[in-house]
Design a protein around this motif. Structure first.
Motif, mmCIF file in Angstrom:
data_model
loop_
_atom_site.group_PDB
_atom_site.id
_atom_site.type_symbol
_atom_site.label_atom_id
_atom_site.label_comp_id
_atom_site.label_asym_id
_atom_site.label_seq_id
_atom_site.Cartn_x
_atom_site.Cartn_y
_atom_site.Cartn_z
ATOM 1 N N THR A 172 0.904 -1.033 -0.310
ATOM 2 C CA THR A 172 0.338 -0.082 -0.018
ATOM 3 C C THR A 172 0.687 0.915 -0.038
ATOM 4 O O THR A 172 2.527 1.431 0.372
ATOM 5 C CB THR A 172 -1.034 0.061 1.099
ATOM 6 N N LEU A 173 0.728 2.563 0.025
ATOM 7 C CA LEU A 173 0.962 3.565 0.250
ATOM 8 C C LEU A 173 1.804 3.900 1.456
ATOM 9 O O LEU A 173 2.729 4.772 0.898
ATOM 10 C CB LEU A 173 0.273 4.850 -0.404
ATOM 11 N N ALA A 176 4.739 2.042 0.946
ATOM 12 C CA ALA A 176 5.942 2.382 0.514
ATOM 13 C C ALA A 176 6.011 3.717 1.166
ATOM 14 O O ALA A 176 7.844 4.380 0.858
ATOM 15 C CB ALA A 176 5.162 2.646 -0.581
ATOM 16 N N ALA A 177 5.507 4.558 2.114
ATOM 17 C CA ALA A 177 5.811 5.720 2.297
ATOM 18 C C ALA A 177 7.433 5.920 3.108
ATOM 19 O O ALA A 177 8.783 6.959 3.611
ATOM 20 C CB ALA A 177 5.402 6.211 3.007
ATOM 21 N N GLY A 178 7.873 4.474 4.327
ATOM 22 C CA GLY A 178 8.548 4.084 4.642
ATOM 23 C C GLY A 178 9.925 4.419 3.463
ATOM 24 O O GLY A 178 11.538 4.719 4.166
ATOM 25 N N VAL A 179 9.648 3.935 2.471
ATOM 26 C CA VAL A 179 10.443 3.410 1.851
ATOM 27 C C VAL A 179 11.179 5.148 1.000
ATOM 28 O O VAL A 179 12.072 5.576 1.108
ATOM 29 C CB VAL A 179 10.586 2.788 0.245
ATOM 30 N N CYS A 180 10.174 5.765 0.501
ATOM 31 C CA CYS A 180 10.336 7.096 -0.110
ATOM 32 C C CYS A 180 11.434 7.956 1.057
ATOM 33 O O CYS A 180 12.044 8.421 0.316
ATOM 34 C CB CYS A 180 9.498 7.949 -0.530
ATOM 35 N N ARG A 181 10.888 7.747 2.459
ATOM 36 C CA ARG A 181 11.638 8.749 2.803
ATOM 37 C C ARG A 181 12.716 7.425 3.212
ATOM 38 O O ARG A 181 13.700 8.741 3.544
ATOM 39 C CB ARG A 181 10.647 8.140 4.672
ATOM 40 N N ALA A 188 5.182 8.727 -0.618
ATOM 41 C CA ALA A 188 4.818 7.687 -1.826
ATOM 42 C C ALA A 188 3.452 8.557 -2.440
ATOM 43 O O ALA A 188 2.775 8.905 -2.047
ATOM 44 C CB ALA A 188 3.816 6.527 -1.406
ATOM 45 N N VAL A 189 3.329 8.272 -3.811
ATOM 46 C CA VAL A 189 3.190 8.626 -4.831
ATOM 47 C C VAL A 189 1.927 7.565 -5.324
ATOM 48 O O VAL A 189 0.841 7.892 -5.352
ATOM 49 C CB VAL A 189 3.490 9.677 -5.908
ATOM 50 N N SER A 190 2.345 6.683 -5.295
ATOM 51 C CA SER A 190 1.926 5.158 -6.737
ATOM 52 C C SER A 190 3.290 4.206 -5.964
ATOM 53 O O SER A 190 3.989 4.855 -5.973
ATOM 54 C CB SER A 190 1.479 5.348 -8.087
ATOM 55 N N VAL A 191 2.211 3.197 -6.008
ATOM 56 C CA VAL A 191 3.288 1.822 -5.883
ATOM 57 C C VAL A 191 1.857 0.367 -6.533
ATOM 58 O O VAL A 191 1.049 0.619 -6.581
ATOM 59 C CB VAL A 191 3.071 1.297 -4.605
ATOM 60 N N GLY A 192 3.054 0.087 -7.713
ATOM 61 C CA GLY A 192 1.790 -0.358 -8.206
ATOM 62 C C GLY A 192 3.219 -2.128 -8.682
ATOM 63 O O GLY A 192 4.083 -2.147 -8.421
ATOM 64 N N GLN A 193 2.657 -2.869 -9.799
ATOM 65 C CA GLN A 193 2.666 -4.245 -10.033
ATOM 66 C C GLN A 193 3.086 -4.528 -11.582
ATOM 67 O O GLN A 193 2.450 -4.395 -11.716
ATOM 68 C CB GLN A 193 2.154 -5.275 -9.173
ATOM 69 N N ARG A 194 4.267 -4.561 -11.869
ATOM 70 C CA ARG A 194 4.014 -5.172 -13.784
ATOM 71 C C ARG A 194 4.816 -6.615 -14.007
ATOM 72 O O ARG A 194 5.669 -7.054 -13.124
ATOM 73 C CB ARG A 194 5.221 -3.679 -14.478
ATOM 74 N N ASP A 230 6.751 -1.758 -8.851
ATOM 75 C CA ASP A 230 6.934 -0.259 -9.508
ATOM 76 C C ASP A 230 6.758 0.534 -8.500
ATOM 77 O O ASP A 230 5.614 0.536 -7.929
ATOM 78 C CB ASP A 230 6.396 0.265 -10.466
ATOM 79 N N LEU A 231 7.606 2.002 -7.973
ATOM 80 C CA LEU A 231 7.289 3.144 -6.607
ATOM 81 C C LEU A 231 7.806 4.453 -7.301
ATOM 82 O O LEU A 231 8.645 4.486 -7.953
ATOM 83 C CB LEU A 231 8.315 2.583 -5.293
ATOM 84 N N THR A 232 6.860 5.081 -7.269
ATOM 85 C CA THR A 232 6.607 6.824 -7.560
ATOM 86 C C THR A 232 6.563 7.222 -5.808
ATOM 87 O O THR A 232 5.479 7.449 -5.251
ATOM 88 C CB THR A 232 6.183 7.424 -8.752
#
Length: 248
Positions: A172-173, A176-181, A188-194, A230-232
């Protein structure tokens, strides 16, 4: 030197890099003493931060700030399997009494271990209070292939760099927020799977494990998958965003 294929970076098959090739080590009556580390970081928030101690002659010693510089820090972070040093400050993680390491390290920055570095010939008998080396190395995490360093495929280094794949829960966002920090990339703006065309080596990382506060590499399990995370991130540290809002 690295450990691969285990439940964390501190367990698995022991491999040694020789002339460009990683090879497993065959043991002959190895003991726990043989396998002991020669550097460690204590009292920090993760395996990549804390007060520096060096082991020699079966004794752990703190290091005086005056005997340690940025190039020495680069070697320690590399030896521990962490990212580049981000903070080097005396007594950042508490102060201790003697014993203290008595010689100045003179690393070139390319060595694979701190004890491989040259040291000064003269010995230091004392170290001023508050001057034991505290070191923070960045976690070995990165985003690659995106429009900026704050967007792309999430990769973690644990022996080798691999992309991250979902394990038993969807990211979830909030996760992912901890990774962005950690990447100094704001929120975190977006997190998805490709999906890729075929499976590749990945690190399976559970969202539940990350939300407990554990470092990504401590949550990683070796595997293979064609589903890549993928993470933005916003690209601005949160402190900058707050400053802009206050200014407006």
């Amino acid at each position: 030197v690295r450990l691969v294929g285990g439940a964390s970076r501190c367990a698995g098959t022991l491999e040694l890099k020789h002339q460009g090739d990683w090879r497993p080590v065959v043991y002959s009556l190895w003991t726990l003493e043989t396998a002991a580390d020669s550097v460690r970081l204590l009292d920090g928030t993760s395996l990549c931060s804390g007060r520096l101690e060096v082991k020699s002659n079966q004794r752990w010693s703190s290091v005086c700030e005056a005997d340690f510089d940025q190039q020495d820090a680069e070697v320690v972070c590399r030896e521990l399997g962490c990212g580049a040093p981000s903070v080097l400050q005396g007594a950042l993680y508490g102060e201790v009494e003697a014993p203290m390491w008595t010689k100045e390290f003179q690393c070139g920055g390319h060595e694979s271990a701190l004890l491989d570095c040259r040291s000064s010939g003269s010995a230091r008998n004392t170290c001023s209070p508050g001057k034991a080396v505290g070191l923070t190395c960045s976690e070995p995490v990165r985003l690659v292939g995106g429009a900026s360093r704050c967007a792309g495929t999430l990769e973690v280094k644990q022996g080798d760099w691999r992309p991250v794949s979902y394990s038993d829960s969807v990211w979830t966002l909030e996760t992912a927020a901890g990774v962005c920090r950690e990447l100094d990339c704001g929120s975190a703006v977006s997190v998805g799977q490709r999906k890729e065309s075929s499976d590749r080596p990945v690190w399976w990382i559970s969202s539940d494990c990350v939300q407990t506060g554990s470092a990504l590499r401590d949550c990683a399990r070796s595997g293979s998958s064609s589903s890549i995370l993928d993470l933005t991130c916003s690209g601005k540290p949160i402190s900058d965003i707050i400053y802009i809002k206050l200014f407006i």
